[in-house]
Design a protein around this motif. Structure first.
Motif, PDB file in Angstrom:
ATOM      1  N   SER A  72       0.832  -1.207   0.000  1.00  0.00           N
ATOM      2  CA  SER A  72       0.000   0.000   0.000  1.00  0.00           C
ATOM      3  C   SER A  72       0.862   1.251   0.000  1.00  0.00           C
ATOM      4  O   SER A  72       2.054   1.210   0.330  1.00  0.00           O
ATOM      5  CB  SER A  72      -0.912  -0.007   1.222  1.00  0.00           C
ATOM      6  OG  SER A  72      -0.115  -0.057   2.380  1.00  0.00           O
ATOM      7  N   THR A  73       0.249   2.342  -0.427  1.00  0.00           N
ATOM      8  CA  THR A  73       0.980   3.610  -0.449  1.00  0.00           C
ATOM      9  C   THR A  73      -0.003   4.777  -0.405  1.00  0.00           C
ATOM     10  O   THR A  73      -1.213   4.610  -0.606  1.00  0.00           O
ATOM     11  CB  THR A  73       1.881   3.718  -1.697  1.00  0.00           C
ATOM     12  OG1 THR A  73       2.771   4.824  -1.529  1.00  0.00           O
ATOM     13  CG2 THR A  73       1.068   3.933  -2.964  1.00  0.00           C
ATOM     14  N   GLU A  74       0.531   5.956  -0.139  1.00  0.00           N
ATOM     15  CA  GLU A  74      -0.252   7.197  -0.201  1.00  0.00           C
ATOM     16  C   GLU A  74       0.204   7.954  -1.435  1.00  0.00           C
ATOM     17  O   GLU A  74       1.401   8.066  -1.697  1.00  0.00           O
ATOM     18  CB  GLU A  74       0.046   8.079   1.029  1.00  0.00           C
ATOM     19  CG  GLU A  74      -0.350   7.484   2.358  1.00  0.00           C
ATOM     20  CD  GLU A  74      -1.861   7.443   2.566  1.00  0.00           C
ATOM     21  OE1 GLU A  74      -2.556   8.354   2.063  1.00  0.00           O
ATOM     22  OE2 GLU A  74      -2.331   6.481   3.205  1.00  0.00           O
ATOM     23  N   THR A  92      -4.403  10.288  -1.388  1.00  0.00           N
ATOM     24  CA  THR A  92      -5.265   9.106  -1.593  1.00  0.00           C
ATOM     25  C   THR A  92      -4.494   7.863  -1.163  1.00  0.00           C
ATOM     26  O   THR A  92      -3.302   7.722  -1.453  1.00  0.00           O
ATOM     27  CB  THR A  92      -5.675   8.965  -3.066  1.00  0.00           C
ATOM     28  OG1 THR A  92      -6.223  10.215  -3.488  1.00  0.00           O
ATOM     29  CG2 THR A  92      -6.712   7.873  -3.258  1.00  0.00           C
ATOM     30  N   HIS A  93      -5.174   6.973  -0.466  1.00  0.00           N
ATOM     31  CA  HIS A  93      -4.546   5.735  -0.033  1.00  0.00           C
ATOM     32  C   HIS A  93      -4.820   4.633  -1.068  1.00  0.00           C
ATOM     33  O   HIS A  93      -5.952   4.442  -1.491  1.00  0.00           O
ATOM     34  CB  HIS A  93      -5.117   5.317   1.330  1.00  0.00           C
ATOM     35  CG  HIS A  93      -4.479   4.074   1.863  1.00  0.00           C
ATOM     36  ND1 HIS A  93      -3.241   4.070   2.463  1.00  0.00           N
ATOM     37  CD2 HIS A  93      -4.912   2.789   1.857  1.00  0.00           C
ATOM     38  CE1 HIS A  93      -2.936   2.815   2.802  1.00  0.00           C
ATOM     39  NE2 HIS A  93      -3.931   2.032   2.453  1.00  0.00           N
TER      40      HIS A  93
END
Lengths: 456, 325
Positions: A7-9, A13-14
């Protein structure tokens, strides 16, 4: 096994991905084939988010997450079981981001890259390619020289070669040879004289091999011959005593896509052994493979993986046989996989880079079909880019027009022109021969070039 | 082409015409002289008459064919067959041998160069032929084409050309109405199931499929083999024949389909054949004959070749790479 961060930002937005395979697919540059398969990123932001996540994954983690399970597929098993662990251990802790930068470092040579190449799985190769821009692919590909030997030496720096592909709608050998002679008079055909037969028959395969070999002997041409029939057809021709230098087969990146082509590792092993024993090649590199992004999907053998990764997996199969020639037929598959010239050009550069990174002698069939959104100018663009990237060879056809397979590739003239633009030469053996024939002098074509009747 | 006067020309035309016409009746091998003018005349006459006069045959083909193309748009035919290789090479070392060699290939040979680039005339011809190919891709089978040939029309899930080009999966499936029609109305369990399809060139299907289907029907009926309902599918990919072949329970299925247009040939037809057709038959289990067009295999030849391959399929119980021919 450490849990891979998925996962990332991105700008508030995630983004959260479920699997490494999904990250790989969504990190791919836009391709209509991935869209058709429902695997592509839904928008530009999601694509970048996937690239960001991918950049932090280590090569070791990628090895643990092949896109097709080990139990299900012989290509995965081949890639895993043949992995060079010493080479792998040197790079396993690098992230994809670090690996990209390492490849691009001025202090890292092509030989340094080839030293770790046997430690790469196709997933690692595909991953780093997804973080490369087009110019990254050019500079990275250019560095890696894969030099191979059959009757002549291919892949040396400062040289570019070509495959003469003078196909004929009804396999008339006189027509094939007439075309080949004109191609030779432009100094092309130093990689191979490789003909696609219009029907897959042992007798026409035999006849074309014989006719091309006779011409090579009559004019003492230091090149290779090949007929691109099915591997079993060539084996039957070989059993009948056909003079064959290179054994050809189309291959794909999964067991299912190879079943579609009617081949398996076992069959390719047999063909390879037979060619080494009965073929007429003098060197050790005797195989020729063609591939192309989208072939796995078209055979419904992609296992939910993107077409770039599936393409890299076909190179993992190819490298087992130390091939003399491998090329993707990049624009042949059509707009449903590579929609337009932008996608075709990108794929051509990716395939070349990935092949070199995996240590194979990589060329390209830089081509387009008439139902794709592309034309002659786009195709010339890719030829120039590939020549800049140090491609081992391109196709050489009469004005690029294949009157049997109905598509357009690079021409006698294009290959001659690339040598003029970049100051490239043919293979050393072929260069000497061209000089002897009076069509090459001081690194360029003479006034005699372009007249096939010098071979009549 | 060398200069000849009008009397000579009409005499030549008369002679060649007589020969070509008598060939139509007697099926004899063509007499091909070495004089290029004569060959060109013969070729042109044959073309006007709708013959495909092939000097470049595979060893199994008979050399001169029965009339096959009933209506051929002359202008189109000429642009699509660049076999009229004119030697543009200044002072070739061996001009006669060069001229003879060029006759063996429809490829763009003898084109010479400006530096290492094309001469303007040949470059523009290439562009013109590409324009034709582009237009061929977007051509569609005329309305009632199927009915005119007494074939049953079917449609796929690709509802227009754009969808057909971008979504091959839709072009491989019959729409519900067509599938129902095949299931309920088809002749069941035939030895041979024949399907005609546009594929990527409806021109190919229009020009060559009618003659080829007629010859196939004749050959199979002479051999006492049953032929099923003949279908003609719009916006169709190759694999539609898997669906039809399985639904009707055919022993052998074949689809005569237009290939993607090339520059020299905007209208090339292929025949893909399967022994024991099933949905999802892999390509390796399909046999094919390609290059059925004005300068490749004639439809009659292709039908005969098909017939001999089908006989082998029945003998060996397979098709595709396993089939020994």
């Amino acid at each position: 096994m450490r849990l891979v961060k998925l996962s990332t930002e991105l700008k508030g937005t995630h983004y959260n991905f479920q699997t490494v395979k999904e990250v790989l697919a969504k990190a791919n540059e836009p391709k209509s084939g991935d869209q058709m398969a429902g695997l592509a990123a839904k928008d530009a932001r999601e694509r970048v988010a996937a690239k960001m996540v991918l950049s932090d994954i280590t090569l070791g983690e990628l090895r643990e997450h092949p896109v097709v399970p080990y139990e299900k597929d012989e290509i995965t098993r081949l890639a895993e079981d043949s992995l060079d662990l010493d080479a792998f251990n040197k790079i396993k802790n690098q992230t994809v981001s670090q690996f990209r930068e390492w490849i691009l470092q001025d202090t890292v040579s092509g030989q340094n890259i080839l030293d770790i190449s046997p430690g790469l799985t196709p997933e690692m190769t595909s991953a780093v390619t997804k973080l490369m821009t087009n110019m990254d692919l050019v500079v990275g590909g250019r560095k890696i020289r894969v030099v191979v030997k059959c009757n002549s030496t291919l892949g040396l720096e400062g040289r570019i070669s070509s495959r003469l592909q003078t196909n004929h709608p009804t396999d008339d050998v006189k027509g094939i040879i007439a075309g080949a002679k004109e191609g030779l008079s432009y100094g092309t055909g130093d990689a191979v004289i490789g003909i696609n037969p219009s029907t897959d028959r042992v007798d026409s395969c035999y006849d074309i091999l014989k006719a091309t070999k006779d011409m090579m002997e009559r004019w003492r041409i230091p090149t290779q011959n090949c007929v691109l029939a099915h591997v079993t057809t060539q084996m039957r021709a070989l059993e009948k005593g056909a003079p064959l230098d290179l054994m050809f087969q189309s291959i794909g990146g999964s067991q299912i896509s190879n079943e579609e082509f009617g081949v398996s590792i076992k069959l390719l092993d047999e063909a390879y052994d037979m060619t080494l024993k009965k073929g007429t090649a003098r060197g050790d590199n005797v195989m020729y493979f063609e591939t192309g992004e989208g072939t796995a999907l078209s055979a419904n053998g992609h296992h939910g993986a993107d077409q770039l990764t599936m393409e890299a997996r076909s190179y993992a199969l190819a490298r087992r046989y130390k091939p003399y020639l491998v090329n993707s037929v990049v624009g042949f598959i059509g707009p449903e996989y590579l929609y337009d010239s932008k996608q075709i050009i990108r794929a051509g550069l990716e395939d070349h880079f990935m092949g070199k990174l995996m240590g194979i002698s990589m060329g390209c069939d830089d081509c387009y079909t008439n139902h794709a959104v592309a034309d002659q100018n786009d195709q010339e663009d890719l030829a120039v880019l590939l020549a800049a990237a140090g491609v081992n060879y391109l196709m050489s056809l009469p004005m690029g027009d294949d009157v049997m397979l109905n598509y357009q590739s690079t021409s006698f003239h294009d290959n001659a022109t690339l040598r003029t633009i970049f100051g490239y030469k043919p293979t050393p053996e072929f260069e000497t021969w061209m000089e002897r024939m009076g069509i090459w002098e001081n690194g360029r074509l003479t006034a005699k070039a372009g007249d096939p009747s010098i071979f009549m | 082409m060398t200069e000849i006067d009008k009397t000579q020309l009409s005499e030549l035309v008369r002679k060649v015409l007589a020969e070509v016409l008598s060939d139509k009746v007697t099926h004899t091998e063509p007499v091909l002289e070495k004089k290029p003018t004569r060959n060109l005349a013969q070729e042109n006459i044959a073309r006007w008459l709708g013959h495909s006069l092939q000097k470049t045959q595979t060893r199994n083909s008979t050399a001169l064919k029965l009339p096959i193309i009933t209506s051929q748009d002359d202008a189109k035919a000429k642009t699509q067959t660049p076999s009229d290789n004119e030697n543009l090479i200044p002072n070739p070392r061996k001009p006669e041998k060069l001229t003879a060699a060029l006759e063996h290939s429809p490829a763009r040979l003898g084109v010479w160069r400006a530096g290492t680039r094309y001469l303007t005339s040949v470059a523009l011809k290439l562009r013109a032929d590409h324009a034709i190919a582009k237009d061929a891709v977007y051509a569609e089978m005329p309305a009632h084409f199927a009915e005119k040939n007494n074939w049953v029309p079917l449609t796929t899930k690709a509802t227009n050309k754009e969808k057909f080009l971008l979504r091959p999966d839709l072009g491989r499936q019959l729409d519900d109405k067509s599938l129902l029609l095949v299931r309920e109305k088809a002749i069941k369990n035939p030895d041979i199931q024949i399907t005609v399809a546009d594929g990527l060139s409806s021109w190919a299907a229009e020009r060559f499929a009618p003659a080829m289907v007629a010859e196939l029907q004749k050959l199979f009926s002479e051999a006492k083999m049953t032929v099923g309902t003949i279908y003609c599918v719009r916006f169709s990919r190759i694999a539609v024949q898997d669906v039809i072949g399985e639904a009707v329970g055919a022993k052998v299925s074949m689809i005569l389909l237009g290939e993607r247009p090339g520059l020299g040939t905007g209208d090339s037809l292929s025949n893909y054949m399967i022994y024991g057709p099933k949905v999802g038959t892999v390509n390796a289990n399909k046999s094919m004959i390609s290059n059925i067009h004005a300068t490749g295999h004639t439809p009659i030849d292709a039908a005969r070749l098909t017939f001999s391959m089908v006989k082998k399929m029945f003998e060996q119980g397979c098709s595709g790479v396993k089939l020994k021919i």
